[in-house]
Design a protein around this motif. Sequence first.
Motif, PDB file in Angstrom:
ATOM      1  N   LYS A  61     -36.028  21.487  59.648  1.00 26.87           N
ATOM      2  CA  LYS A  61     -36.188  22.854  59.135  1.00 26.87           C
ATOM      3  C   LYS A  61     -37.538  23.097  58.462  1.00 26.87           C
ATOM      4  O   LYS A  61     -38.115  24.166  58.606  1.00 26.87           O
ATOM      5  CB  LYS A  61     -35.051  23.175  58.146  1.00 26.87           C
ATOM      6  N   ILE A 121     -40.591  25.474  59.799  1.00 24.74           N
ATOM      7  CA  ILE A 121     -40.233  26.577  60.706  1.00 24.74           C
ATOM      8  C   ILE A 121     -40.683  27.885  60.056  1.00 24.74           C
ATOM      9  O   ILE A 121     -40.420  28.113  58.874  1.00 24.74           O
ATOM     10  CB  ILE A 121     -38.705  26.641  60.971  1.00 24.74           C
ATOM     11  N   PRO A 144     -39.731  35.208  63.392  1.00 28.36           N
ATOM     12  CA  PRO A 144     -40.287  34.962  64.728  1.00 28.36           C
ATOM     13  C   PRO A 144     -41.638  35.680  64.872  1.00 28.36           C
ATOM     14  O   PRO A 144     -41.921  36.618  64.137  1.00 28.36           O
ATOM     15  CB  PRO A 144     -39.246  35.600  65.652  1.00 28.36           C
ATOM     16  N   PHE A 201     -28.295  34.100  67.681  1.00 27.36           N
ATOM     17  CA  PHE A 201     -28.018  32.666  67.590  1.00 27.36           C
ATOM     18  C   PHE A 201     -27.278  32.317  66.304  1.00 27.36           C
ATOM     19  O   PHE A 201     -27.102  33.151  65.416  1.00 27.36           O
ATOM     20  CB  PHE A 201     -29.323  31.855  67.698  1.00 27.36           C
ATOM     21  N   LEU A 202     -26.869  31.051  66.228  1.00 29.38           N
ATOM     22  CA  LEU A 202     -26.168  30.554  65.041  1.00 29.38           C
ATOM     23  C   LEU A 202     -27.120  29.675  64.224  1.00 29.38           C
ATOM     24  O   LEU A 202     -27.749  28.773  64.783  1.00 29.38           O
ATOM     25  CB  LEU A 202     -24.958  29.714  65.481  1.00 29.38           C
ATOM     26  N   HIS A 239     -26.968  26.977  62.867  1.00 23.34           N
ATOM     27  CA  HIS A 239     -25.907  25.953  62.856  1.00 23.34           C
ATOM     28  C   HIS A 239     -26.070  24.960  61.714  1.00 23.34           C
ATOM     29  O   HIS A 239     -25.101  24.382  61.247  1.00 23.34           O
ATOM     30  CB  HIS A 239     -25.827  25.249  64.221  1.00 23.34           C
ATOM     31  N   THR A 274     -26.891  25.535  58.666  1.00 19.40           N
ATOM     32  CA  THR A 274     -26.551  26.008  57.321  1.00 19.40           C
ATOM     33  C   THR A 274     -25.058  26.305  57.196  1.00 19.40           C
ATOM     34  O   THR A 274     -24.592  26.637  56.104  1.00 19.40           O
ATOM     35  CB  THR A 274     -27.349  27.274  56.927  1.00 19.40           C
ATOM     36  N   ARG A 331     -32.972  38.078  55.081  1.00 18.14           N
ATOM     37  CA  ARG A 331     -32.903  37.389  56.368  1.00 18.14           C
ATOM     38  C   ARG A 331     -32.411  35.954  56.186  1.00 18.14           C
ATOM     39  O   ARG A 331     -32.617  35.118  57.053  1.00 18.14           O
ATOM     40  CB  ARG A 331     -34.298  37.361  57.010  1.00 18.14           C
ATOM     41  N   GLY A 348     -28.119  34.601  63.429  1.00 15.30           N
ATOM     42  CA  GLY A 348     -29.550  34.896  63.417  1.00 15.30           C
ATOM     43  C   GLY A 348     -29.915  35.816  64.560  1.00 15.30           C
ATOM     44  O   GLY A 348     -29.183  35.909  65.565  1.00 15.30           O
ATOM     45  N   ASP A 406     -38.587  30.876  66.002  1.00 15.30           N
ATOM     46  CA  ASP A 406     -38.293  30.343  64.663  1.00 15.30           C
ATOM     47  C   ASP A 406     -36.945  29.609  64.700  1.00 15.30           C
ATOM     48  O   ASP A 406     -36.179  29.684  63.750  1.00 15.30           O
ATOM     49  CB  ASP A 406     -38.284  31.462  63.604  1.00 15.30           C
ATOM     50  N   PHE A 407     -36.675  28.933  65.822  1.00 12.47           N
ATOM     51  CA  PHE A 407     -35.385  28.251  65.991  1.00 12.47           C
ATOM     52  C   PHE A 407     -35.525  26.748  65.765  1.00 12.47           C
ATOM     53  O   PHE A 407     -36.446  26.126  66.290  1.00 12.47           O
ATOM     54  CB  PHE A 407     -34.850  28.370  67.428  1.00 12.47           C
ATOM     55  N   LEU A 408     -34.540  26.202  65.092  1.00  8.35           N
ATOM     56  CA  LEU A 408     -34.418  24.748  64.973  1.00  8.35           C
ATOM     57  C   LEU A 408     -33.937  24.187  66.319  1.00  8.35           C
ATOM     58  O   LEU A 408     -33.226  24.870  67.064  1.00  8.35           O
ATOM     59  CB  LEU A 408     -33.375  24.471  63.894  1.00  8.35           C
ATOM     60  N   THR A 431     -30.258  24.700  68.404  1.00 11.24           N
ATOM     61  CA  THR A 431     -29.608  25.930  67.945  1.00 11.24           C
ATOM     62  C   THR A 431     -28.730  26.514  69.057  1.00 11.24           C
ATOM     63  O   THR A 431     -29.193  26.696  70.181  1.00 11.24           O
ATOM     64  CB  THR A 431     -30.696  26.973  67.555  1.00 11.24           C
TER      65      THR A 431
HETATM   66  N1  SAH Z   1     -35.226  35.687  62.798  1.00  6.95           N
HETATM   67  C1  SAH Z   1     -34.460  35.224  61.742  1.00  6.95           C
HETATM   68  C2  SAH Z   1     -35.214  34.803  60.540  1.00  6.95           C
HETATM   69  C3  SAH Z   1     -34.289  33.980  59.676  1.00  6.95           C
HETATM   70  S1  SAH Z   1     -34.869  32.923  58.512  1.00  6.95           S
HETATM   71  C4  SAH Z   1     -33.329  36.189  61.435  1.00  6.95           C
HETATM   72  O1  SAH Z   1     -33.445  37.126  60.668  1.00  6.95           O
HETATM   73  O2  SAH Z   1     -32.280  35.979  61.982  1.00  6.95           O
HETATM   74  C5  SAH Z   1     -35.745  31.757  59.466  1.00  6.95           C
HETATM   75  C6  SAH Z   1     -35.386  30.363  58.990  1.00  6.95           C
HETATM   76  O3  SAH Z   1     -34.156  29.959  59.546  1.00  6.95           O
HETATM   77  C7  SAH Z   1     -36.383  29.337  59.461  1.00  6.95           C
HETATM   78  O4  SAH Z   1     -37.443  29.237  58.551  1.00  6.95           O
HETATM   79  C8  SAH Z   1     -35.536  28.056  59.534  1.00  6.95           C
HETATM   80  O5  SAH Z   1     -35.693  27.289  58.375  1.00  6.95           O
HETATM   81  C9  SAH Z   1     -34.107  28.556  59.613  1.00  6.95           C
HETATM   82  N2  SAH Z   1     -33.439  28.170  60.866  1.00  6.95           N
HETATM   83  C10 SAH Z   1     -33.828  28.387  62.140  1.00  6.95           C
HETATM   84  N3  SAH Z   1     -32.905  27.921  63.018  1.00  6.95           N
HETATM   85  C11 SAH Z   1     -31.899  27.390  62.270  1.00  6.95           C
HETATM   86  C12 SAH Z   1     -30.654  26.755  62.574  1.00  6.95           C
HETATM   87  N4  SAH Z   1     -30.263  26.572  63.831  1.00  6.95           N
HETATM   88  N5  SAH Z   1     -29.882  26.335  61.558  1.00  6.95           N
HETATM   89  C13 SAH Z   1     -30.264  26.520  60.272  1.00  6.95           C
HETATM   90  N6  SAH Z   1     -31.419  27.114  59.904  1.00  6.95           N
HETATM   91  C14 SAH Z   1     -32.241  27.543  60.891  1.00  6.95           C
END
Ligand code: SAH
Length: 238
Positions: free
Chosen positions: A22, A25, A29, A64-65, A67, A69, A95, A104, A128-130, A133
């Motif tokens: 994480k 990231i 996006p 997306f999820l 996942h 968190t 966000r 997300g 900005d995806f892990l 995901t």
């Molecule tokens: N585009 C997003 C921005 C969310 S915050 C939205 O509003 O939905 C972005 C943060 O989410 C990133 O900095 C990263 O730390 C976290 N992130 C991205 N993919 C993730 C995942 N699969 N699980 C947990 N956290 C994730």
Amino acid sequence: MIFQEDVPITPIGMIHSCFTEKFGIPRQPGMVVSATARLEMLPPCNREEMVRGLEQFSHLWVHFLFHQTVAEGWKPTVRPPWLGGQKRVGVFASRSPHRPNHLGLSAVRLEAIVYEKGKLFLELSGVDFLDRTPVFDIKPYIPYSDSIQSATCGYAHGENPAVAVVFGESAELFCADYLQKTGRNIQRLAEEIIGQDPRPASQKKNRSDFGMLLWNVNIRWQVKDDCFYVASCSEVMA
Ligand code: SAH
């Protein structure tokens, strides 16, 4: 029960991303254009006909999820990084990935649609995806309706201007070699990420050693007087 029906929701695909962890990231996006990912479409959504016509669009919405968190849960209020991690706002005014349902939404660039060894992939950038995901849906981005010129965004002002990123000699040599071996320009990617200062609000005074994993490369950097300095890069064995 309030809803009569089940609310079924199943991933249609999985992200393979440059962000193996994480830290680093981008917060939204489109902030790091060199950040790439492949969205692997999963059965039954891996049929060519399901993306027919999608190549006509430059950008996509990806649902997306968050996942990673889910297990951490959520709180009704959060402290967004834009407010220096000090003030609280409602989770739905943020966000934050720590939210009910942990859903997300990102607008990303569609670089290509690729069929490879019987698998269907969407190549994406500005992500900005892990890594790993789960993805629930994709939709074409439609600028005439999705981009609202008169929109206001309260406390969520843009990011700070980029800081110069300087690579040490051995780090630069590593990146050149890695580019040749893998085709991945990890130097440019790291420059874009570190230049936006990925340190969380609570760490802004910390200048010492930071580590960041991009693909399978551990990148170590520190804060110098007027720049961020990348001291070393090394491959991490899987
Ligand atoms: N585009 C997003 C921005 C969310 S915050 C939205 O509003 O939905 C972005 C943060 O989410 C990133 O900095 C990263 O730390 C976290 N992130 C991205 N993919 C993730 C995942 N699969 N699980 C947990 N956290 C994730």
